[in-house]
Design a protein around this motif. Sequence first.
Motif, short mmCIF file in Angstrom:
data_model
loop_
_atom_site.label_atom_id
_atom_site.label_comp_id
_atom_site.label_asym_id
_atom_site.label_seq_id
_atom_site.Cartn_x
_atom_site.Cartn_y
_atom_site.Cartn_z
N ASP A 292 -7.11 43.32 -17.12
CA ASP A 292 -6.01 43.06 -17.01
C ASP A 292 -5.95 42.61 -18.21
N LEU A 293 -6.41 41.66 -18.62
CA LEU A 293 -6.05 40.89 -19.68
C LEU A 293 -5.87 42.34 -21.11
N ASP A 294 -6.87 42.84 -20.62
CA ASP A 294 -6.58 44.87 -22.07
C ASP A 294 -6.11 45.11 -21.63
N LEU A 295 -6.34 45.43 -20.43
CA LEU A 295 -4.49 46.48 -20.18
C LEU A 295 -2.91 46.17 -20.56
N LEU A 296 -3.53 45.32 -20.92
CA LEU A 296 -1.72 43.88 -20.89
C LEU A 296 -2.02 44.08 -22.03
N LYS A 297 -2.38 44.06 -22.90
CA LYS A 297 -2.65 44.50 -24.77
C LYS A 297 -2.54 45.17 -25.03
N GLN A 298 -3.37 46.30 -24.05
CA GLN A 298 -2.41 47.47 -25.22
C GLN A 298 -0.83 47.97 -24.10
N ILE A 299 -0.54 47.58 -22.80
CA ILE A 299 1.03 47.46 -22.78
C ILE A 299 1.81 47.17 -24.02
N HIS A 300 1.57 45.77 -24.14
CA HIS A 300 1.86 44.65 -24.97
C HIS A 300 2.72 46.08 -26.86
N GLU A 301 1.17 46.60 -26.96
CA GLU A 301 1.58 47.00 -28.04
C GLU A 301 2.70 48.68 -28.13
N HIS A 302 2.80 49.62 -26.82
CA HIS A 302 3.34 50.24 -26.65
C HIS A 302 4.41 50.46 -25.96
N ASN A 303 4.46 49.23 -24.78
CA ASN A 303 6.15 49.40 -24.16
C ASN A 303 5.48 50.80 -23.13
N ASN A 304 5.46 51.16 -23.29
CA ASN A 304 5.40 52.41 -21.69
C ASN A 304 5.31 52.26 -21.08
#
Lengths: 748, 420
Positions: free
Chosen positions: B370-382
């Motif tokens: 979950d945290l890895d996914l959240l990190k990715q999303i935080h970077e691209h916001n898509n």
Amino acid sequence: MSESTPVLDVDVELMEDQLDAILHELTLSIKWGRPSILFALYATSSIRDQAQQKLEESIFKSNLEVVHYQIEYEDQLDLSQFIADISNRENVIFFIDPLNSNHQNTKINLLISELNSCREYMIDNRVRVVFWMTPEEALSLAHASPDFWASRHRVFEFLHEDKNVRISARGFEPVQTATAAPLPTRSNLVAADEELMDDSALVLDFPEFGDSSVNGINLLLMMGVGSWKDGDLEKARESLNAALKIAENSKNNTYIASCLKAIALVNSDLGKISEAVRSYLKVIELGEENVTIWNNIGKLFLKAGKYVDAKNAFNNALSLDATDPISWNGMGSMYAASHKLDDAVRCFKNAIQYNAGYVKPWLNLGDVLVMQNRSSDALYAYLRCVEMDQKNVHAWGEIGKIYFKTGSYLQAAEAYKKAIKLGVSNTEMNSNLADALVRTGQRQEAVAYYHSAVDLEPDKNRKGILLNKLGDLLNNLNDAENADAAYDHAANLAGGGLLGVPQQNRVSSGGNFGFETIQPAEIKFGSNWNVPSNHNQTSFLYETTTYPKVELEEKMSADENAMNNGFEENMNKTEDSTFTAMNQDKSQPQGERTRIWNRLGDTYLKAGAVDQAIDVFKKSIRMEPDFAENYSRLAQAFVRKLQFGEAIAVYRRSMDLAGSDQEKSGVLGLIADLHIQLKDYSAALDALENAINLNPGSDQFILSLDKIRDSLENSEKSAHADIPLPQQSNVLQGVDLNVGKYINDLVA
Amino acid sequence: MSNFDYIRATDFDRAWLNFELDLPLEPRPDGGPNPFYITRPGDPIAELGDSLMAPFYRPPKFFFSGHRGCGKSTELLHLMSSPKIKQKYFPINFSIRDEADIIDLDYRDVLLAIGGRMFRDYRRKGGELPARLMKDLDSWRGKVEEEMTTITKGRVSGFEITSAIDAFFANASMKMKLEPTTRTVIRQVIDRNVTGLIDVINSIAAAIKAREGKIPLILIDDLDKPGLKEARSIFQERREIMMQPNVAIVYTVSSALFYSKDFDSIRDQAQFLPNVKLHAHNAPNQLSREGFETLRRFVSLRMDPRLIDAKALDQAIDYSGGVFREMARIMRTSIGRARRRKASMVESADVEWAATEIRNEYRRILNKEDLDLLKQIHEHNNLEYNDRIRPLLQLLALLEYRNGENWIDIHPVLRKLLYE
């Protein structure tokens, strides 16, 4: 932004702070009449118990009640209904607990589904509730029911393992290991109260250290706490003494007092009672005199066996607040330890008077009453304990003993099972339970408990006796091979001596002790507070005396008399006890006067003590003969005893008194069910017809009616095949003729 | 909630009360907005209002969604009290929880609730329906009861004595909600003739329109509470039937349903109430003045601004992610702490404390993936609607915003957790 609150970068808050925060939340929600849905996460059950106990004490002091909804004791999960059934829920904090103790709760998924359904109910009805769960359960809950998780108001954590400690908080987290507490006995009451002292003593109130000059104190206190948590008490004392020195240089009395209180705690843990007392006395000299400090001093003196000093300390506490239940409980413990049992009873009753929801004095009262051979009264006190705290193993153990003593083996077995299920087990408990099971015909189940008793018993001779009992039981169960093994084991332990089993008892020799040999000796309750040095003298298990059989009716009568004349009378003397007040105040709404009796009856029923429940419900009826619900309760108890005739008669009176047609209809439905049980279909039909007439919307009755008609049709067909119709039960003949007289006889 | 006084707090006790997370904001008795109500940036509910005001051939149906705590109920109540809506429609607003069991909800329960509430609410407000319609309804009621009697093989049904249609609907609603056995029977009866029930709804609606000159507008709240399975069965498997009533309807639907792929085909009829945007898409440092101002107003209506340090307030807003419920949670926790330490105002340390508490809650429920996914999303916001993202959206670990196109970001309290 002010710089007055240095906050270390931490992830956890201390227990006292968390408890304080929860209490603030609950207080405000009560004040404004608003809902509160709180989650409390705990690392171990001992931490949970500790947190709950402290929180409960604070809640009780606010004249509020705590009601536990314990999942593992619920047959059917219906939280909304449970809450709805609590009449004064505006003054109640619900503890939902435990979600899944020891990961054994198979109902966890059901519960999560249930939580979803009751969330809106809790909000709409402004319920205050604390859900206690482990981090693993929280994880499950969040993933299985994200909506419910998102609906939480706040989450509090009680995870002591974290070493990262915030010292800007107001109190210390107590040093407690996560080991299960040993089963307290009535003879270690003093020790139990020492625990209480430790708990209370931990309630410190540190100031917020605002300026840099006291950062040193802050740090040293933190180090002290850290060492204390690690169990290094000497090092903790060193750090705290250093903090005290700086505080003394600062000449700030508040800081000095805080350090002294912390030092007192550590000294107490170190067994340095005098030094701990001195620290507290210095705190008082500094102008901080309050009930808690005097109570703590009293408990320290009590621990040291200085009863006169303890009495003076508790007197000082009571001079500051004559209504403090903790002081009265401490005073009671002091008297109990001094063998002044009547005075002890009076003090415990005072504690109860000022806080009927405070468990400890009820427990202590039970212990003293046992010593006074007032087992009925003691039973009542212990039942009140478990009513408030279903996890109180000591109370369950004592309840088991009393039932066992009075020959109520079914109830004794239930109580012992509860205690053992709660994780506390000893030889005596297992052996008594096994004996009780044997006496109630549950022989196969008894085997395991004899085995446990044997395993737990350290003494070779006693182990031998238990093995012989086990051998007898196995013989009776036609398990000759294992029986012989048990006898052999016993003989080996005895070296072929006295404990060797006579050959004639062995199946192979054609002999059998049978169960006459498994006679529990009479329980001899201790007559003083000291732990008996010779266990043989106090434990029934190892005596040869056969327990005198108590006639049930006599016992019931004696219990009732005791309830009416003894305990209640004494409680009257205190001029305030919940139930006495209720008895006396006849202006209260219907049902209110007998509420406490009915709750007691419910507790009896829940514990399987049906006879006792019947006694209590009869008393309720005598107190409020016009209240329909009292009769329904009594009828339910009769149903539990399969006395359907009596149940029907009592239900009929309940129906007569019921206020609405809908209620009458409901009772008629129950009567119909009982008639069906008795195969009296004609009477069942009548009852259902009447029920439907009174409440035409009751579709389930219509369905039942159809079923009965189908049965009757089938019966008619059977009749043609020369199979007789079901006969009307003889049980009811005569009952219908004069229900009123029957009820009067029944209740009188 | 009629006994709640919507008064701005001047002390912490009252402030604590005013930031209750489940506080409904009902309009004033005179129809005016609730004292705590604030208009959101872009007035997203106005979009729904405009859609309802647009000319139509058949009365429109809309799906209204949003995160828990984003203010759906408040906005529905506000919409219902809008003068222009009241001019065009005869609004009827109710919670499905009052009419049915949300744990075991079925499309038939919803339809019966629509018919029942329309009839009862109209009559309660003094409306009179034509005698002919009443006769037809009574006839329909008779048929339903007869069929119920057949199914139950019983004699007298509970419905038989309820000669009045009002009582019939009230009785049916109560039984649908409380009696599983009767619920099953009623559903069987409705199943035999669903169009009969639709006709009843349409007849009542037509009569109201004829008498009042307005089409009924049904706003059903709490339809987002049932599980995803139940919601799918109602709004996807039975979508056509749910569109048939000849009244305007706004169905609330859960964010889980809204995010599901199956929902794509009706997304054009759906309105998602976005969270208040606090920064630009992919530009966390480009703060939205409008967003911050909205949440400042949210606070100032409930609490005297002097009770909170200005910097602390901005911190609280930042941590809220623009979700009103989260803002209330942070404020309440901060106020609680300030109150406990006997302070005179909420300070940054209190807000940090609250943020830490919430962060810890997430720490317990998020795993490494979950945290890895959240990190990715935080970077691209898509925003992508998929099975991994859906639960995180429901848990509010991810928050959705709209800025031309929809985009997502992590709950702001999680930033520290992701990069620690």
